[in-house]
Motif scaffolding. Structure first.
Motif, PDB file in Angstrom:
ATOM      1  N   ASN A   1       0.825  -1.193   0.000  1.00 47.86           N
ATOM      2  CA  ASN A   1       0.000   0.000   0.000  1.00 47.86           C
ATOM      3  C   ASN A   1       0.867   1.254   0.000  1.00 47.86           C
ATOM      4  N   SER A   2       0.253   2.388   0.262  1.00 49.98           N
ATOM      5  CA  SER A   2       0.950   3.664   0.171  1.00 49.98           C
ATOM      6  C   SER A   2       2.032   3.828   1.235  1.00 49.98           C
ATOM      7  N   PHE A   3       1.995   3.066   2.322  1.00 50.97           N
ATOM      8  CA  PHE A   3       3.020   3.150   3.363  1.00 50.97           C
ATOM      9  C   PHE A   3       4.402   2.836   2.787  1.00 50.97           C
ATOM     10  N   ILE A   4       4.505   1.747   2.064  1.00 56.05           N
ATOM     11  CA  ILE A   4       5.791   1.368   1.466  1.00 56.05           C
ATOM     12  C   ILE A   4       6.134   2.293   0.307  1.00 56.05           C
ATOM     13  N   VAL A   5       5.148   2.699  -0.472  1.00 61.22           N
ATOM     14  CA  VAL A   5       5.403   3.611  -1.588  1.00 61.22           C
ATOM     15  C   VAL A   5       5.959   4.935  -1.081  1.00 61.22           C
ATOM     16  N   GLN A   6       5.435   5.428   0.041  1.00 62.11           N
ATOM     17  CA  GLN A   6       5.950   6.668   0.630  1.00 62.11           C
ATOM     18  C   GLN A   6       7.420   6.511   1.037  1.00 62.11           C
ATOM     19  N   HIS A   7       7.758   5.378   1.611  1.00 61.60           N
ATOM     20  CA  HIS A   7       9.151   5.139   1.992  1.00 61.60           C
ATOM     21  C   HIS A   7      10.058   5.040   0.767  1.00 61.60           C
ATOM     22  N   LEU A   8       9.586   4.430  -0.297  1.00 58.99           N
ATOM     23  CA  LEU A   8      10.397   4.329  -1.513  1.00 58.99           C
ATOM     24  C   LEU A   8      10.559   5.692  -2.188  1.00 58.99           C
ATOM     25  N   ILE A   9       9.530   6.532  -2.129  1.00 58.14           N
ATOM     26  CA  ILE A   9       9.645   7.889  -2.662  1.00 58.14           C
ATOM     27  C   ILE A   9      10.647   8.690  -1.838  1.00 58.14           C
ATOM     28  N   LEU A  10      10.587   8.534  -0.507  1.00 51.70           N
ATOM     29  CA  LEU A  10      11.558   9.202   0.357  1.00 51.70           C
ATOM     30  C   LEU A  10      12.976   8.718   0.049  1.00 51.70           C
ATOM     31  N   LEU A  11      13.125   7.443  -0.212  1.00 52.26           N
ATOM     32  CA  LEU A  11      14.426   6.885  -0.578  1.00 52.26           C
ATOM     33  C   LEU A  11      14.950   7.527  -1.861  1.00 52.26           C
ATOM     34  N   ALA A  12      14.072   7.712  -2.840  1.00 54.39           N
ATOM     35  CA  ALA A  12      14.473   8.356  -4.101  1.00 54.39           C
ATOM     36  C   ALA A  12      14.836   9.826  -3.877  1.00 54.39           C
ATOM     37  N   LEU A  13      14.092  10.517  -3.035  1.00 53.64           N
ATOM     38  CA  LEU A  13      14.401  11.918  -2.747  1.00 53.64           C
ATOM     39  C   LEU A  13      15.740  12.060  -2.034  1.00 53.64           C
ATOM     40  N   ILE A  14      16.049  11.122  -1.164  1.00 52.35           N
ATOM     41  CA  ILE A  14      17.345  11.138  -0.486  1.00 52.35           C
ATOM     42  C   ILE A  14      18.473  10.949  -1.500  1.00 52.35           C
ATOM     43  N   GLU A  15      18.263  10.071  -2.459  1.00 48.26           N
ATOM     44  CA  GLU A  15      19.282   9.850  -3.481  1.00 48.26           C
ATOM     45  C   GLU A  15      19.460  11.083  -4.363  1.00 48.26           C
ATOM     46  N   VAL A  16      18.384  11.741  -4.723  1.00 46.79           N
ATOM     47  CA  VAL A  16      18.475  12.961  -5.528  1.00 46.79           C
ATOM     48  C   VAL A  16      19.211  14.049  -4.752  1.00 46.79           C
ATOM     49  N   THR A  17      18.912  14.165  -3.467  1.00 43.53           N
ATOM     50  CA  THR A  17      19.594  15.154  -2.628  1.00 43.53           C
ATOM     51  C   THR A  17      21.092  14.866  -2.563  1.00 43.53           C
ATOM     52  N   ALA A  18      21.445  13.606  -2.361  1.00 41.12           N
ATOM     53  CA  ALA A  18      22.867  13.232  -2.321  1.00 41.12           C
ATOM     54  C   ALA A  18      23.543  13.520  -3.656  1.00 41.12           C
ATOM     55  N   SER A  19      22.846  13.298  -4.745  1.00 39.51           N
ATOM     56  CA  SER A  19      23.410  13.584  -6.067  1.00 39.51           C
ATOM     57  C   SER A  19      23.668  15.075  -6.244  1.00 39.51           C
ATOM     58  N   CYS A  20      22.738  15.900  -5.802  1.00 39.40           N
ATOM     59  CA  CYS A  20      22.922  17.354  -5.899  1.00 39.40           C
ATOM     60  C   CYS A  20      24.085  17.819  -5.029  1.00 39.40           C
ATOM     61  N   ILE A  21      24.185  17.286  -3.824  1.00 33.44           N
ATOM     62  CA  ILE A  21      25.298  17.629  -2.940  1.00 33.44           C
ATOM     63  C   ILE A  21      26.622  17.231  -3.579  1.00 33.44           C
ATOM     64  N   THR A  22      26.626  16.078  -4.211  1.00 30.98           N
ATOM     65  CA  THR A  22      27.844  15.609  -4.872  1.00 30.98           C
ATOM     66  C   THR A  22      28.277  16.567  -5.963  1.00 30.98           C
ATOM     67  N   TRP A  23      27.353  16.961  -6.825  1.00 32.78           N
ATOM     68  CA  TRP A  23      27.716  17.840  -7.934  1.00 32.78           C
ATOM     69  C   TRP A  23      28.165  19.210  -7.443  1.00 32.78           C
ATOM     70  N   ILE A  24      27.639  19.651  -6.305  1.00 31.47           N
ATOM     71  CA  ILE A  24      28.029  20.960  -5.782  1.00 31.47           C
ATOM     72  C   ILE A  24      29.443  20.937  -5.211  1.00 31.47           C
ATOM     73  N   PHE A  25      29.790  19.866  -4.499  1.00 33.64           N
ATOM     74  CA  PHE A  25      31.032  19.866  -3.733  1.00 33.64           C
ATOM     75  C   PHE A  25      32.202  19.092  -4.339  1.00 33.64           C
ATOM     76  N   ILE A  26      32.035  18.397  -5.456  1.00 31.36           N
ATOM     77  CA  ILE A  26      33.152  17.580  -5.952  1.00 31.36           C
ATOM     78  C   ILE A  26      34.329  18.412  -6.441  1.00 31.36           C
ATOM     79  N   GLU A  27      34.078  19.595  -6.903  1.00 31.01           N
ATOM     80  CA  GLU A  27      35.190  20.413  -7.403  1.00 31.01           C
ATOM     81  C   GLU A  27      36.056  20.945  -6.269  1.00 31.01           C
ATOM     82  N   THR A  28      35.464  21.161  -5.105  1.00 31.85           N
ATOM     83  CA  THR A  28      36.246  21.729  -4.002  1.00 31.85           C
ATOM     84  C   THR A  28      36.907  20.665  -3.128  1.00 31.85           C
ATOM     85  N   THR A  29      36.283  19.495  -2.990  1.00 34.28           N
ATOM     86  CA  THR A  29      36.833  18.481  -2.083  1.00 34.28           C
ATOM     87  C   THR A  29      37.644  17.416  -2.791  1.00 34.28           C
TER      88      THR A  29
END
Length: 176
Positions: free
Chosen positions: A59-87
């Protein structure tokens, strides 16, 4: 790619890709199984239809967790692209892979389902960032004349990890 100069580098990169893809595709499978196991009242609904193959409806309980998992991955990807040149790329991928490994290792010894889910979120974010870096880092490790061969070998190792993920998930269900 398999010459003396690049053999060690190629084997290391193939192992990194293999492990990353197991985590990339295995963590959502593990999260779903953990949510069904520990939160079966919220995660499944019975009576909607009959499944002849011993299926579980989601049901939507697991779907919500999987959507949150995808949002966490997108956030990590954005952080990566921002900071890879400096670190720097190598340090960043080492930190991501260490964070993913430590999170998965700690989650194996904890009995609290909420903490396990949080650790899997952390591991997925770290894995998402490291996958993006691995494409860039792998391309930078080889000269132009063998770059496509090196990328192809690493991608093949990653796909082998992807194929094994479903088998590993099946075994983990038996262990739990």
């Amino acid at each position: 790619v398999l010459g003396k100069e690049f053999l060690g580098r190629t084997l290391l990169l193939c192992f990194i890709w293999f492990a990353q893809m197991i985590l990339q595709f295995g963590l959502p499978l593990s999260l779903t199984e953990i949510l069904i196991l520990y939160y079966s009242d919220n995660a499944t609904k019975s009576g909607d239809y009959e499944c002849m193959l011993n299926c579980t409806t989601i049901n939507s309980f697991i779907v919500q967790h999987l959507i949150l998992l995808a949002l966490i991955e997108v956030t990590a990807s954005c952080i990566t692209w921002i900071f890879i040149e400096t670190t720097g790329r190598k340090i960043f991928i080492a930190v991501y892979l260490t964070l993913a490994g430590v999170s998965c290792s700690i989650s194996a010894g904890i009995s609290s389902p909420a903490v396990i889910v949080i650790l899997l979120y952390v591991a997925r974010g770290a894995t998402g960032g490291s996958v993006i870096l691995s494409y860039l880092l792998t391309a930078e490790q080889y000269p132009t004349r063998i770059r496509s061969l090196g990328m192809g070998m690493c991608a093949t190792a990653g796909r082998m990890g992807t194929v094994l993920t479903s088998f590993i998930a099946q075994v983990s269900i038996l262990i739990i």
